[in-house]
Motif scaffolding. Structure first.
Motif, mmCIF file in Angstrom:
data_model
loop_
_atom_site.group_PDB
_atom_site.id
_atom_site.type_symbol
_atom_site.label_atom_id
_atom_site.label_comp_id
_atom_site.label_asym_id
_atom_site.label_seq_id
_atom_site.Cartn_x
_atom_site.Cartn_y
_atom_site.Cartn_z
ATOM 1 N N MET A 99 27.353 31.216 82.737
ATOM 2 C CA MET A 99 28.763 30.873 82.672
ATOM 3 C C MET A 99 29.539 32.112 83.071
ATOM 4 O O MET A 99 29.249 33.205 82.588
ATOM 5 C CB MET A 99 29.147 30.457 81.246
ATOM 6 C CG MET A 99 28.482 29.161 80.830
ATOM 7 S SD MET A 99 27.656 29.239 79.219
ATOM 8 C CE MET A 99 26.079 29.947 79.617
ATOM 9 N N ARG A 100 30.499 31.930 83.958
ATOM 10 C CA ARG A 100 31.313 33.054 84.425
ATOM 11 C C ARG A 100 32.773 32.616 84.496
ATOM 12 O O ARG A 100 33.059 31.463 84.785
ATOM 13 C CB ARG A 100 30.878 33.512 85.813
ATOM 14 C CG ARG A 100 29.477 34.065 85.834
ATOM 15 C CD ARG A 100 29.086 34.485 87.253
ATOM 16 N NE ARG A 100 27.683 34.845 87.293
ATOM 17 C CZ ARG A 100 27.202 36.030 86.990
ATOM 18 N NH1 ARG A 100 28.014 36.989 86.640
ATOM 19 N NH2 ARG A 100 25.913 36.281 87.054
ATOM 20 N N GLY A 101 33.641 33.582 84.261
ATOM 21 C CA GLY A 101 35.055 33.272 84.362
ATOM 22 C C GLY A 101 35.898 34.438 83.911
ATOM 23 O O GLY A 101 35.504 35.598 84.028
ATOM 24 N N SER A 102 37.067 34.095 83.340
ATOM 25 C CA SER A 102 38.002 35.142 82.953
ATOM 26 C C SER A 102 38.824 34.723 81.747
ATOM 27 O O SER A 102 38.899 33.538 81.400
ATOM 28 C CB SER A 102 38.945 35.455 84.121
ATOM 29 O OG SER A 102 39.728 34.311 84.420
ATOM 30 N N ALA A 103 39.435 35.722 81.140
ATOM 31 C CA ALA A 103 40.412 35.525 80.071
ATOM 32 C C ALA A 103 41.661 36.285 80.478
ATOM 33 O O ALA A 103 41.581 37.417 80.975
ATOM 34 C CB ALA A 103 39.885 36.035 78.739
ATOM 35 N N VAL A 104 42.815 35.642 80.299
ATOM 36 C CA VAL A 104 44.080 36.250 80.673
ATOM 37 C C VAL A 104 45.037 36.112 79.498
ATOM 38 O O VAL A 104 45.134 35.039 78.888
ATOM 39 C CB VAL A 104 44.670 35.564 81.931
ATOM 40 C CG1 VAL A 104 46.028 36.139 82.278
ATOM 41 C CG2 VAL A 104 43.717 35.705 83.110
ATOM 42 N N LEU A 105 45.735 37.196 79.184
ATOM 43 C CA LEU A 105 46.749 37.209 78.128
ATOM 44 C C LEU A 105 48.117 37.332 78.779
ATOM 45 O O LEU A 105 48.335 38.230 79.595
ATOM 46 C CB LEU A 105 46.535 38.396 77.188
ATOM 47 C CG LEU A 105 45.163 38.564 76.544
ATOM 48 C CD1 LEU A 105 45.115 39.857 75.730
ATOM 49 C CD2 LEU A 105 44.842 37.370 75.673
ATOM 50 N N VAL A 106 49.037 36.416 78.414
ATOM 51 C CA VAL A 106 50.407 36.497 78.928
ATOM 52 C C VAL A 106 51.388 36.291 77.778
ATOM 53 O O VAL A 106 51.095 35.535 76.841
ATOM 54 C CB VAL A 106 50.685 35.451 80.039
ATOM 55 C CG1 VAL A 106 49.842 35.717 81.267
ATOM 56 C CG2 VAL A 106 50.466 34.042 79.549
ATOM 57 N N PRO A 107 52.539 36.988 77.847
ATOM 58 C CA PRO A 107 53.552 36.743 76.830
ATOM 59 C C PRO A 107 53.990 35.273 76.883
ATOM 60 O O PRO A 107 54.089 34.685 77.960
ATOM 61 C CB PRO A 107 54.709 37.664 77.246
ATOM 62 C CG PRO A 107 54.099 38.677 78.159
ATOM 63 C CD PRO A 107 52.948 37.984 78.829
ATOM 64 N N SER A 108 54.234 34.713 75.715
ATOM 65 C CA SER A 108 54.660 33.322 75.627
ATOM 66 C C SER A 108 55.597 33.195 74.435
ATOM 67 O O SER A 108 55.144 33.285 73.286
ATOM 68 C CB SER A 108 53.437 32.409 75.456
ATOM 69 O OG SER A 108 53.842 31.068 75.296
ATOM 70 N N GLY A 109 56.878 33.027 74.717
ATOM 71 C CA GLY A 109 57.850 32.992 73.630
ATOM 72 C C GLY A 109 57.818 34.310 72.885
ATOM 73 O O GLY A 109 57.923 35.376 73.478
ATOM 74 N N THR A 110 57.585 34.238 71.576
ATOM 75 C CA THR A 110 57.492 35.466 70.775
ATOM 76 C C THR A 110 56.047 35.907 70.585
ATOM 77 O O THR A 110 55.777 36.850 69.849
ATOM 78 C CB THR A 110 58.134 35.257 69.391
ATOM 79 O OG1 THR A 110 57.438 34.195 68.725
ATOM 80 C CG2 THR A 110 59.607 34.925 69.508
ATOM 81 N N GLY A 111 55.121 35.213 71.226
ATOM 82 C CA GLY A 111 53.710 35.526 71.041
ATOM 83 C C GLY A 111 52.974 35.723 72.347
ATOM 84 O O GLY A 111 53.534 36.199 73.339
ATOM 85 N N THR A 112 51.706 35.330 72.337
ATOM 86 C CA THR A 112 50.802 35.509 73.474
ATOM 87 C C THR A 112 50.005 34.238 73.693
ATOM 88 O O THR A 112 49.585 33.587 72.735
ATOM 89 C CB THR A 112 49.822 36.671 73.189
ATOM 90 O OG1 THR A 112 50.570 37.860 72.986
ATOM 91 C CG2 THR A 112 48.835 36.872 74.328
ATOM 92 N N LEU A 113 49.785 33.911 74.947
ATOM 93 C CA LEU A 113 48.905 32.806 75.288
ATOM 94 C C LEU A 113 47.668 33.392 75.965
ATOM 95 O O LEU A 113 47.779 34.086 76.977
ATOM 96 C CB LEU A 113 49.589 31.812 76.228
ATOM 97 C CG LEU A 113 48.739 30.611 76.635
ATOM 98 C CD1 LEU A 113 48.429 29.734 75.414
ATOM 99 C CD2 LEU A 113 49.444 29.800 77.700
ATOM 100 N N GLU A 114 46.498 33.131 75.369
ATOM 101 C CA GLU A 114 45.233 33.526 75.993
ATOM 102 C C GLU A 114 44.665 32.294 76.688
ATOM 103 O O GLU A 114 44.507 31.246 76.068
ATOM 104 C CB GLU A 114 44.227 34.031 74.962
ATOM 105 C CG GLU A 114 42.899 34.410 75.602
ATOM 106 C CD GLU A 114 41.833 34.849 74.619
ATOM 107 O OE1 GLU A 114 40.774 35.311 75.085
ATOM 108 O OE2 GLU A 114 42.028 34.723 73.392
ATOM 109 N N THR A 115 44.373 32.435 77.968
ATOM 110 C CA THR A 115 43.768 31.343 78.727
ATOM 111 C C THR A 115 42.386 31.781 79.182
ATOM 112 O O THR A 115 42.242 32.810 79.846
ATOM 113 C CB THR A 115 44.630 30.969 79.950
ATOM 114 O OG1 THR A 115 45.937 30.609 79.494
ATOM 115 C CG2 THR A 115 44.013 29.790 80.701
#
Length: 156
Positions: A99-115
């Motif tokens: 399994m291969r891929g990535s994780a990305v953290l972006v600001p979202s509102g007052t928090g963070t969204l990890e995808t």
């Protein structure tokens, strides 16, 4: 043939706090316990996180248990090039597939969204597609356990 998954995990904390959590060995130890690991080893060197764990395969269909056994060893390596983006590789030593891929953290509102986005590939004729689906389901379950653990961790 391959199966892709995408899972979003919102956190009520800034990107910096989530990034620090993801490279904290204590957090990763908690996640292993939350995922039901029989045994595990976590190491963090700089921004590379390695999780070597053994998970029970109870509930896995019989066609898959013949391949993976009663427990399966899963090795996950995350290489965070920046605090907000990491490459993920997950392998099952001695078994065909990865399994291969990535994780990305972006600001979202007052928090963070990890995808997290991963592609599951199993190179076994006839049952590879079924195994990819099964592994994708297990990965989603593991990510949900990680998310619950992360919410609790960040609330302390």
């Amino acid at each position: 043939m391959a199966k892709s998954i995408r899972h979003e995990m919102p956190y009520d904390a800034p990107v910096e706090a989530v990034a620090a959590m993801l490279t904290d060995p204590a957090f990763r130890e908690e996640v292993c316990r939350a995922q039901g690991a029989v045994r595990h080893q976590v190491s963090v060197e700089g921004t590379t996180v390695t999780i070597d764990q053994w998970l029970p395969t109870a509930g896995v269909p019989s066609f898959a248990r013949k391949i993976v056994g009663d427990e399966t060893n899963i090795v996950q390596v995350e290489r965070w090039d920046t605090p907000s983006r990491g490459d993920i590789e997950v392998s099952i030593p001695g078994k065909p597939g990865d399994m291969r891929g990535s994780a990305v953290l972006v600001p979202s509102g007052t928090g963070t969204l990890e995808t997290v986005e991963l592609t599951v590939k199993v190179s076994i004729p006839l049952v590879g597609g079924k195994l990819e689906g099964l592994i994708a389901d297990l990965l989603l379950k593991a990510l949900k356990a990680e998310h619950r653990t992360g919410i609790a961790y960040l609330s302390r």
